[in-house]
Enzyme design. Sequence first.
Site, PDB file in Angstrom:
ATOM      1  N   ARG A 182     -37.116 -13.761  86.582  1.00 26.39           N
ATOM      2  CA  ARG A 182     -36.021 -14.650  87.030  1.00 26.39           C
ATOM      3  C   ARG A 182     -34.834 -13.744  87.334  1.00 26.39           C
ATOM      4  NH1 ARG A 182     -33.468 -17.652  82.349  1.00 26.39           N
ATOM      5  NH2 ARG A 182     -35.084 -19.240  82.542  1.00 26.39           N
TER       6      ARG A 182
ATOM      7  N   ASP B 281     -35.161 -15.166  78.202  1.00 26.86           N
ATOM      8  CA  ASP B 281     -33.823 -15.003  78.773  1.00 26.86           C
ATOM      9  C   ASP B 281     -33.325 -13.582  78.506  1.00 26.86           C
ATOM     10  OD1 ASP B 281     -33.768 -17.671  79.507  1.00 26.86           O
ATOM     11  OD2 ASP B 281     -32.363 -18.287  77.946  1.00 26.86           O
TER      12      ASP B 281
HETATM   13  C1  FAD Z   1     -31.747 -21.100  85.680  1.00 32.70           C
HETATM   14  C2  FAD Z   1     -30.740 -20.094  85.231  1.00 32.70           C
HETATM   15  C3  FAD Z   1     -31.046 -19.257  84.165  1.00 32.70           C
HETATM   16  C4  FAD Z   1     -30.124 -18.295  83.754  1.00 32.70           C
HETATM   17  N1  FAD Z   1     -30.480 -17.396  82.774  1.00 32.70           N
HETATM   18  C5  FAD Z   1     -29.643 -16.403  82.455  1.00 32.70           C
HETATM   19  C6  FAD Z   1     -30.034 -15.367  81.550  1.00 32.70           C
HETATM   20  O1  FAD Z   1     -31.154 -15.331  81.029  1.00 32.70           O
HETATM   21  N2  FAD Z   1     -29.128 -14.390  81.287  1.00 32.70           N
HETATM   22  C7  FAD Z   1     -27.872 -14.364  81.854  1.00 32.70           C
HETATM   23  O2  FAD Z   1     -27.101 -13.436  81.605  1.00 32.70           O
HETATM   24  N3  FAD Z   1     -27.486 -15.349  82.692  1.00 32.70           N
HETATM   25  C8  FAD Z   1     -28.332 -16.351  83.009  1.00 32.70           C
HETATM   26  N4  FAD Z   1     -27.928 -17.307  83.900  1.00 32.70           N
HETATM   27  C9  FAD Z   1     -26.498 -17.401  84.289  1.00 32.70           C
HETATM   28  C10 FAD Z   1     -26.191 -16.531  85.489  1.00 32.70           C
HETATM   29  O3  FAD Z   1     -26.276 -15.180  85.123  1.00 32.70           O
HETATM   30  C11 FAD Z   1     -24.787 -16.824  86.025  1.00 32.70           C
HETATM   31  O4  FAD Z   1     -23.852 -16.581  85.021  1.00 32.70           O
HETATM   32  C12 FAD Z   1     -24.589 -18.224  86.541  1.00 32.70           C
HETATM   33  O5  FAD Z   1     -25.733 -18.711  87.169  1.00 32.70           O
HETATM   34  C13 FAD Z   1     -23.446 -18.255  87.562  1.00 32.70           C
HETATM   35  O6  FAD Z   1     -23.753 -17.432  88.649  1.00 32.70           O
HETATM   36  P1  FAD Z   1     -24.102 -17.989  90.109  1.00 32.70           P
HETATM   37  O7  FAD Z   1     -25.278 -17.206  90.607  1.00 32.70           O
HETATM   38  O8  FAD Z   1     -24.311 -19.427  90.056  1.00 32.70           O
HETATM   39  O9  FAD Z   1     -22.907 -17.530  91.012  1.00 32.70           O
HETATM   40  P2  FAD Z   1     -21.321 -17.538  90.855  1.00 32.70           P
HETATM   41  O10 FAD Z   1     -20.836 -16.455  91.748  1.00 32.70           O
HETATM   42  O11 FAD Z   1     -20.880 -17.525  89.428  1.00 32.70           O
HETATM   43  O12 FAD Z   1     -20.941 -18.939  91.453  1.00 32.70           O
HETATM   44  C14 FAD Z   1     -21.228 -19.320  92.773  1.00 32.70           C
HETATM   45  C15 FAD Z   1     -20.886 -20.791  92.971  1.00 32.70           C
HETATM   46  O13 FAD Z   1     -21.730 -21.589  92.135  1.00 32.70           O
HETATM   47  C16 FAD Z   1     -21.011 -22.677  91.581  1.00 32.70           C
HETATM   48  N5  FAD Z   1     -20.952 -22.511  90.099  1.00 32.70           N
HETATM   49  C17 FAD Z   1     -21.348 -21.434  89.402  1.00 32.70           C
HETATM   50  N6  FAD Z   1     -21.171 -21.624  88.083  1.00 32.70           N
HETATM   51  C18 FAD Z   1     -20.654 -22.847  87.939  1.00 32.70           C
HETATM   52  C19 FAD Z   1     -20.249 -23.611  86.827  1.00 32.70           C
HETATM   53  N7  FAD Z   1     -20.323 -23.154  85.571  1.00 32.70           N
HETATM   54  N8  FAD Z   1     -19.761 -24.843  87.063  1.00 32.70           N
HETATM   55  C20 FAD Z   1     -19.683 -25.336  88.337  1.00 32.70           C
HETATM   56  N9  FAD Z   1     -20.031 -24.657  89.425  1.00 32.70           N
HETATM   57  C21 FAD Z   1     -20.511 -23.428  89.238  1.00 32.70           C
HETATM   58  C22 FAD Z   1     -19.642 -22.634  92.204  1.00 32.70           C
HETATM   59  O14 FAD Z   1     -19.695 -23.386  93.380  1.00 32.70           O
HETATM   60  C23 FAD Z   1     -19.481 -21.179  92.522  1.00 32.70           C
HETATM   61  O15 FAD Z   1     -18.558 -20.930  93.564  1.00 32.70           O
HETATM   62  C24 FAD Z   1     -28.856 -18.226  84.375  1.00 32.70           C
HETATM   63  C25 FAD Z   1     -28.558 -19.054  85.449  1.00 32.70           C
HETATM   64  C26 FAD Z   1     -29.477 -19.956  85.901  1.00 32.70           C
HETATM   65  C27 FAD Z   1     -29.151 -20.792  87.090  1.00 32.70           C
END
Ligand code: FAD
Length: 306
Positions: free
Chosen positions: A183, A131
């Site tokens: 990723r 991560d």
């Molecule tokens: C498999 C995976 C691994 C990850 N690993 C890392 C990592 O190693 N380092 C790191 O910094 N981040 C990591 N993340 C977190 C990532 O960086 C984001 O903070 C997180 O995924 C929210 O961004 P989004 O792309 O979903 O879009 P956003 O713009 O945040 O959200 C888009 C839409 O997704 C939905 N959504 C998003 N978050 C939520 C929530 N918490 N609850 C409900 N609905 C939600 C809503 O509908 C929202 O409108 C990871 C995420 C995933 C999916």
Amino acid sequence: MLTRSALIYLSRQEGLKEFATKFPPFKKLTTRFIAGENTEQAVAAIRDINARGASASFDHLNESVSSVAATEDEVREYLHLLELIDETKIDSNVSIKLTQFGLEIDPELAYGNARQIVEDSARRGNFVRIDMEGSNVTEITLDIFRRLRSDFGLNDVGIVLQSYLYRTMDDARELLKIPARIRLCKGAYDEPPKVAYPDKKDVDDNYVRVMKLLLASGTYHGIATHDPKMIDATIDFAQREGIAKDAFEFQMLYGIRRDLQEQLARDGWGMRIYVPYGKHWYPYFMRRLAERPANIWFVLKNFLKG
Ligand SMILES: Cc1cc2nc3c(=O)[nH]c(=O)nc-3n(C[C@H](O)[C@H](O)[C@H](O)COP(=O)(O)OP(=O)(O)OC[C@H]3O[C@@H](n4cnc5c(N)ncnc54)[C@H](O)[C@@H]3O)c2cc1C
């Protein structure tokens, strides 16, 4: 109303962490995002995910570990997990954080600990994802990843890049030369404008640019997002460029957008769910609330309903 920055600030408060993790009613709030406090609960969650057509990645929650003994506990936990995956035949790899293995104590300690996990996982034919954490450790995390990647194969260990960082496109180009499995996510930490795009639109535009670079590279990557706009852009690009459905995977977090997780799996796209579990859930849980402060009302409503 609590803002994203305020929630991320609270996620780093040790006093609150102590209180929250010992206060049973607070624990109850977390079940939407955390698969449980022990391995058995996480395995049960993964069986359910597998039955719904998706694979998984175990994440034993812990970060910024501050004693060598605690990093050794983390290594034991992950070695046990890798054994358990083989025994139970669930479809899962593992995700680790280098601060969980002592990055903030001594980078060599983190490298040595991570190496033990990657070695055991590679022997079993499994895969370890490192991560990405805050920008203060981006460079050292990439350095350690590059060392592990030179010790092991493409399908043994992978890394994460965050589209909110200005540097990410350059990092992606460099890592693809090795090559490396990446990723792509947007990024979950509170970063200053010096290093990260302050505007969501720029983060999203960069996400799409890097996604295209990754998909066109021919290496198997993870497109980690719940954002329908990012997902549509990925599907459009894959279809336009004739990129096969099994040439990459979508990734989402446990408990978030289950409807979309199931839909994409049903449509034949690779789907992996990141399954966090363990007692140290506080910072992870608070970052999930920070991404969508509306979730505070959602979890409170469920709490009040009992
Ligand atoms: C498999 C995976 C691994 C990850 N690993 C890392 C990592 O190693 N380092 C790191 O910094 N981040 C990591 N993340 C977190 C990532 O960086 C984001 O903070 C997180 O995924 C929210 O961004 P989004 O792309 O979903 O879009 P956003 O713009 O945040 O959200 C888009 C839409 O997704 C939905 N959504 C998003 N978050 C939520 C929530 N918490 N609850 C409900 N609905 C939600 C809503 O509908 C929202 O409108 C990871 C995420 C995933 C999916």
